[in-house]
Design a protein around this motif. Structure first.
Motif, PDB file in Angstrom:
ATOM      1  N   THR A  67       0.819  -1.214   0.000  1.00 46.41           N
ATOM      2  CA  THR A  67       0.000   0.000   0.000  1.00 46.41           C
ATOM      3  C   THR A  67       0.855   1.267   0.000  1.00 46.41           C
ATOM      4  OG1 THR A  67      -0.205   0.055   2.428  1.00 46.41           O
ATOM      5  CG2 THR A  67      -1.893  -1.164   1.198  1.00 46.41           C
ATOM      6  N   GLY A  68       2.165   1.118  -0.183  1.00 47.46           N
ATOM      7  CA  GLY A  68       3.016   2.276  -0.410  1.00 47.46           C
ATOM      8  C   GLY A  68       3.605   2.963   0.799  1.00 47.46           C
ATOM      9  N   SER A  69       3.564   2.328   1.993  1.00 44.84           N
ATOM     10  CA  SER A  69       4.177   2.973   3.159  1.00 44.84           C
ATOM     11  C   SER A  69       4.513   1.952   4.237  1.00 44.84           C
ATOM     12  CB  SER A  69       3.263   4.057   3.732  1.00 44.84           C
ATOM     13  OG  SER A  69       2.369   3.530   4.687  1.00 44.84           O
ATOM     14  N   PHE A  70       5.328   2.393   5.201  1.00 42.89           N
ATOM     15  CA  PHE A  70       5.756   1.560   6.327  1.00 42.89           C
ATOM     16  C   PHE A  70       4.606   1.173   7.243  1.00 42.89           C
ATOM     17  CE2 PHE A  70       5.404   5.682   8.217  1.00 42.89           C
ATOM     18  CZ  PHE A  70       5.095   5.457   9.554  1.00 42.89           C
ATOM     19  N   LYS A  71       3.479   1.842   7.143  1.00 42.82           N
ATOM     20  CA  LYS A  71       2.368   1.645   8.073  1.00 42.82           C
ATOM     21  C   LYS A  71       1.892   0.195   8.144  1.00 42.82           C
ATOM     22  CE  LYS A  71       1.428   5.877   9.606  1.00 42.82           C
ATOM     23  NZ  LYS A  71       1.367   6.232  11.036  1.00 42.82           N
ATOM     24  N   GLU A  72       2.119  -0.562   7.091  1.00 42.54           N
ATOM     25  CA  GLU A  72       1.658  -1.946   7.067  1.00 42.54           C
ATOM     26  C   GLU A  72       2.317  -2.797   8.146  1.00 42.54           C
ATOM     27  OE1 GLU A  72       1.400  -3.926   3.342  1.00 42.54           O
ATOM     28  OE2 GLU A  72       1.225  -2.047   2.246  1.00 42.54           O
ATOM     29  N   ARG A  73       3.546  -2.451   8.522  1.00 44.81           N
ATOM     30  CA  ARG A  73       4.266  -3.233   9.518  1.00 44.81           C
ATOM     31  C   ARG A  73       3.529  -3.215  10.856  1.00 44.81           C
ATOM     32  NH1 ARG A  73       9.835  -4.092   8.133  1.00 44.81           N
ATOM     33  NH2 ARG A  73      10.397  -3.106   6.142  1.00 44.81           N
ATOM     34  N   GLY A  74       3.180  -2.015  11.310  1.00 43.99           N
ATOM     35  CA  GLY A  74       2.488  -1.886  12.586  1.00 43.99           C
ATOM     36  C   GLY A  74       1.107  -2.514  12.562  1.00 43.99           C
ATOM     37  N   VAL A  75       0.383  -2.300  11.460  1.00 47.72           N
ATOM     38  CA  VAL A  75      -0.969  -2.860  11.348  1.00 47.72           C
ATOM     39  C   VAL A  75      -0.920  -4.386  11.337  1.00 47.72           C
ATOM     40  CG1 VAL A  75      -2.941  -3.113   9.791  1.00 47.72           C
ATOM     41  CG2 VAL A  75      -1.969  -0.847  10.211  1.00 47.72           C
ATOM     42  N   SER A  76      -0.002  -4.948  10.568  1.00 46.94           N
ATOM     43  CA  SER A  76       0.101  -6.406  10.468  1.00 46.94           C
ATOM     44  C   SER A  76       0.453  -7.021  11.815  1.00 46.94           C
ATOM     45  CB  SER A  76       1.170  -6.778   9.432  1.00 46.94           C
ATOM     46  OG  SER A  76       1.206  -8.175   9.230  1.00 46.94           O
ATOM     47  N   ASN A  77       1.356  -6.369  12.563  1.00 46.85           N
ATOM     48  CA  ASN A  77       1.726  -6.880  13.878  1.00 46.85           C
ATOM     49  C   ASN A  77       0.539  -6.822  14.838  1.00 46.85           C
ATOM     50  OD1 ASN A  77       3.695  -7.798  15.904  1.00 46.85           O
ATOM     51  ND2 ASN A  77       3.371  -5.760  16.803  1.00 46.85           N
ATOM     52  N   LEU A  78      -0.201  -5.730  14.814  1.00 48.13           N
ATOM     53  CA  LEU A  78      -1.351  -5.602  15.707  1.00 48.13           C
ATOM     54  C   LEU A  78      -2.415  -6.651  15.397  1.00 48.13           C
ATOM     55  CD1 LEU A  78      -3.101  -2.674  17.242  1.00 48.13           C
ATOM     56  CD2 LEU A  78      -4.461  -4.043  15.661  1.00 48.13           C
ATOM     57  N   LEU A  79      -2.740  -6.832  14.141  1.00 48.93           N
ATOM     58  CA  LEU A  79      -3.781  -7.794  13.774  1.00 48.93           C
ATOM     59  C   LEU A  79      -3.393  -9.211  14.185  1.00 48.93           C
ATOM     60  CD1 LEU A  79      -4.850  -6.510  10.229  1.00 48.93           C
ATOM     61  CD2 LEU A  79      -5.957  -6.078  12.430  1.00 48.93           C
ATOM     62  N   ALA A  80      -2.092  -9.492  14.145  1.00 49.66           N
ATOM     63  CA  ALA A  80      -1.624 -10.833  14.502  1.00 49.66           C
ATOM     64  C   ALA A  80      -1.722 -11.104  15.998  1.00 49.66           C
ATOM     65  CB  ALA A  80      -0.177 -11.012  14.038  1.00 49.66           C
ATOM     66  N   THR A  81      -1.929 -10.061  16.795  1.00 45.90           N
ATOM     67  CA  THR A  81      -2.003 -10.230  18.256  1.00 45.90           C
ATOM     68  C   THR A  81      -3.428 -10.092  18.804  1.00 45.90           C
ATOM     69  OG1 THR A  81      -1.552  -7.877  18.645  1.00 45.90           O
ATOM     70  CG2 THR A  81       0.351  -9.355  18.531  1.00 45.90           C
ATOM     71  N   LEU A  82      -4.411  -9.930  17.930  1.00 51.45           N
ATOM     72  CA  LEU A  82      -5.793  -9.776  18.389  1.00 51.45           C
ATOM     73  C   LEU A  82      -6.326 -11.064  19.000  1.00 51.45           C
ATOM     74  CD1 LEU A  82      -7.464  -7.779  15.442  1.00 51.45           C
ATOM     75  CD2 LEU A  82      -6.585  -6.870  17.600  1.00 51.45           C
ATOM     76  N   THR A  83      -7.180 -10.901  20.000  1.00 50.10           N
ATOM     77  CA  THR A  83      -7.885 -12.049  20.568  1.00 50.10           C
ATOM     78  C   THR A  83      -9.030 -12.441  19.631  1.00 50.10           C
ATOM     79  OG1 THR A  83      -9.474 -10.699  21.788  1.00 50.10           O
ATOM     80  CG2 THR A  83      -7.379 -11.199  22.892  1.00 50.10           C
ATOM     81  N   GLU A  84      -9.595 -13.597  19.848  1.00 50.60           N
ATOM     82  CA  GLU A  84     -10.709 -14.040  19.008  1.00 50.60           C
ATOM     83  C   GLU A  84     -11.899 -13.088  19.144  1.00 50.60           C
ATOM     84  OE1 GLU A  84     -10.765 -16.390  16.684  1.00 50.60           O
ATOM     85  OE2 GLU A  84      -8.627 -16.586  17.121  1.00 50.60           O
ATOM     86  N   ASP A  85     -12.131 -12.581  20.351  1.00 45.36           N
ATOM     87  CA  ASP A  85     -13.231 -11.645  20.555  1.00 45.36           C
ATOM     88  C   ASP A  85     -12.978 -10.337  19.804  1.00 45.36           C
ATOM     89  OD1 ASP A  85     -15.769 -11.044  21.991  1.00 45.36           O
ATOM     90  OD2 ASP A  85     -14.557  -9.456  22.926  1.00 45.36           O
ATOM     91  N   GLN A  86     -11.738  -9.854  19.839  1.00 41.62           N
ATOM     92  CA  GLN A  86     -11.389  -8.624  19.118  1.00 41.62           C
ATOM     93  C   GLN A  86     -11.530  -8.822  17.613  1.00 41.62           C
ATOM     94  OE1 GLN A  86      -7.494  -8.108  20.880  1.00 41.62           O
ATOM     95  NE2 GLN A  86      -8.191  -6.392  22.140  1.00 41.62           N
ATOM     96  N   LYS A  87     -11.142  -9.984  17.133  1.00 43.17           N
ATOM     97  CA  LYS A  87     -11.290 -10.271  15.702  1.00 43.17           C
ATOM     98  C   LYS A  87     -12.768 -10.289  15.295  1.00 43.17           C
ATOM     99  CE  LYS A  87      -7.084 -13.056  15.205  1.00 43.17           C
ATOM    100  NZ  LYS A  87      -6.555 -14.414  14.931  1.00 43.17           N
ATOM    101  N   LYS A  88     -13.611 -10.780  16.192  1.00 39.77           N
ATOM    102  CA  LYS A  88     -15.043 -10.854  15.901  1.00 39.77           C
ATOM    103  C   LYS A  88     -15.665  -9.464  15.774  1.00 39.77           C
ATOM    104  CE  LYS A  88     -19.407 -12.448  17.923  1.00 39.77           C
ATOM    105  NZ  LYS A  88     -20.027 -13.138  19.084  1.00 39.77           N
TER     106      LYS A  88
END
Length: 449
Positions: A67-88
């Motif tokens: 998507t053209g910027s470093f921002k994907e690193r932080g977003v990808s790391n955060l999504l990988a640490t979500l709980t099942e309830d947070q993902k829902k």
């Protein structure tokens, strides 16, 4: 939809001013393993312009992310640490563009519900990019990022979604720190790293990663004069807001740096540097012309500071500029290049009075083309000519190669015409008001803060 006027009471528990969280190196390492394979390991490009500035300059090309910027690193790391309830229930964020694009892209891949709130002053190109991914889940609200943030925080409470601060959530900071890990792996002898700063997550992550691995490496945070909340916060040793202002570096345009980011840079950053917006425009142009890479304003700030002569102390050293993103609106890019050409004396505007007869304007054109000067625009003005009815004033915008050709142009006009006026240089008629000429110093002090 929530009532935005109630948003003032909104509170982000993950960015608590009374309980800031400092990023840890081991968590940055964990983030690197967590997001491996989901990110582009961006190249470290050696600059062609390094010799001109007496340094060995490298560009960390984060604009190569999907998507053209470093921002994907932080977003990808955060999504990988979500709980099942947070993902829902999903995630929500306020953004001016790059963080929003990363959120849209990676939540779609992970099939996690997502809303993005963008202020009206966001880049139209970045709004369109987000809407192409999320459609009506992209909400346009507020005049600036803080207004959008308050609205998003309240909406998060209503929908039980996790609010993700794109420049301050600790998981985001950890993800951004992986840029620093890669820099050291790619250039183990690096002497200094220059990092663009908005809310501060990129600086906080990179500084903690590199200082742990190579304590002697100097880390500099770079802001523009319109986006310098972190600089003011460091100077006062407390989080300090600055008035919001539109900036060529729109990705850095926040009025208050992040709580966790500010806490995390303490003792890790050697100096904060503020660069004028004009130098950012010039950096965008030279990176495009000389390096054949296109970066947005935020991504050009590090090299802009070098161009402005702010790093004489780094002569002879290996310096990495973090080129954080490449999402540049085409209209803004065009304006930036025009302003940069003008600032470097490569576009010149002048008026000259010529004979109002067939061939009068043609003679002027022949003189200009005869010395290799390009004509961008030429407009005749008969109404306001004070000399006689047989003359016409030509308003000309011309393109030259630099100051030497500009000097040649002024001399040609002086020799062939009696009445002329050059904007912002000292060639003028006797009746014209005195104006200061352009500073010809290679790194004008007047352009620095």
């Amino acid at each position: 939809m929530p009532n935005s006027t109630a948003g003032a009471a909104a509170f982000d528990e993950n960015c608590d001013p009374n309980n800031p969280v400092v990023v840890k190196f081991e968590d940055i390492e964990a983030a690197a393993h967590r997001i491996a394979g989901t990110m582009v390991r961006t190249p470290l490009l050696k600059a062609h312009l390094g010799q001109a500035y007496g340094m060995e300059i490298y560009y960390k090309a984060e604009f190569f992310q999907p998507t053209g910027s470093f921002k994907e690193r932080g977003v990808s790391n955060l999504l990988a640490t979500l709980t099942e309830d947070q993902k829902k229930h999903g995630v929500i964020s306020a953004t001016t563009g790059n963080h929003g694009s990363a959120m849209c892209y990676h939540t779609l891949k992970a099939n996690i519900p997502c809303h993005v709130v963008m202020p009206t002053n966001s880049s139209p190109m970045k709004i369109a990019k987000c809407k192409a991914l999320l459609g009506n889940r992209v909400i346009i609200h507020g005049d600036d990022i803080m207004s959008a943030k308050l609205f998003a925080l309240e909406l998060a409470k209503e929908k039980k979604m996790l609010y993700v601060n794109g420049y301050d959530h600790i998981r985001v900071i950890e993800g951004q720190g992986t840029v620093g890990l890669e820099v050291v792996e790619q250039l183990s002898t690096v002497d200094a790293v220059l990092v663009p700063v908005g809310g501060g997550s990129l600086l906080a992550g990179i500084a903690n990663a590199i200082k742990h691995l190579k304590p002697d490496t100097e880390i500099y945070g770079i802001e523009t004069e319109k986006t310098c909340s972190m600089t003011e916060s460091v100077r006062r040793d407390e989080l300090t807001a600055v008035p919001y202002a539109d900036s060529i570096a729109d990705g850095l345009a926040v009025s208050l740096a992040g709580v966790n980011s500010f806490a995390s840079i303490k003792g890790m950053v050697d100096k904060m540097v503020v660069v004028k917006e004009e130098w950012v425009m010039r950096a965008i142009m030279h990176l495009l012309e000389d390096e054949k890479i296109m970066v947005e304003g935020a991504g050009a700030t590090a090299f802009a500071a070098i161009m402005a002569g702010m790093f004489e102390n780094l002569k002879g050293k290996k310096v990495v500029c973090i080129c954080s993103g490449g999402n540049m609106d085409s209209k803004v890019l065009s304006r930036a290049i025009e302003r940069a050409l003008g600032a470097e004396g490569r576009l010149v505007k002048f008026k000259v009075t010529v004979a109002d007869r067939p061939g009068g304007a043609a003679e002027l054109c022949a003189l200009l083309t005869g010395i290799g000067v390009g004509i961008r625009d030429m407009l005749p003005d008969r109404t306001w000519v004070k000399s006689d009815v047989f003359s016409v004033q030509m308003k000309v915008v011309a393109e030259v190669t630099g100051m030497d050709q500009l000097k040649e142009l002024t001399e040609v006009i002086k020799r062939n015409y009696k009445e002329y006026y050059f904007h912002e240089i000292n060639a003028k008629t006797k009746s014209a008001p005195t104006r200061r000429g352009p500073c010809l110093a290679p790194n004008p002090v007047c352009m620095q803060k």
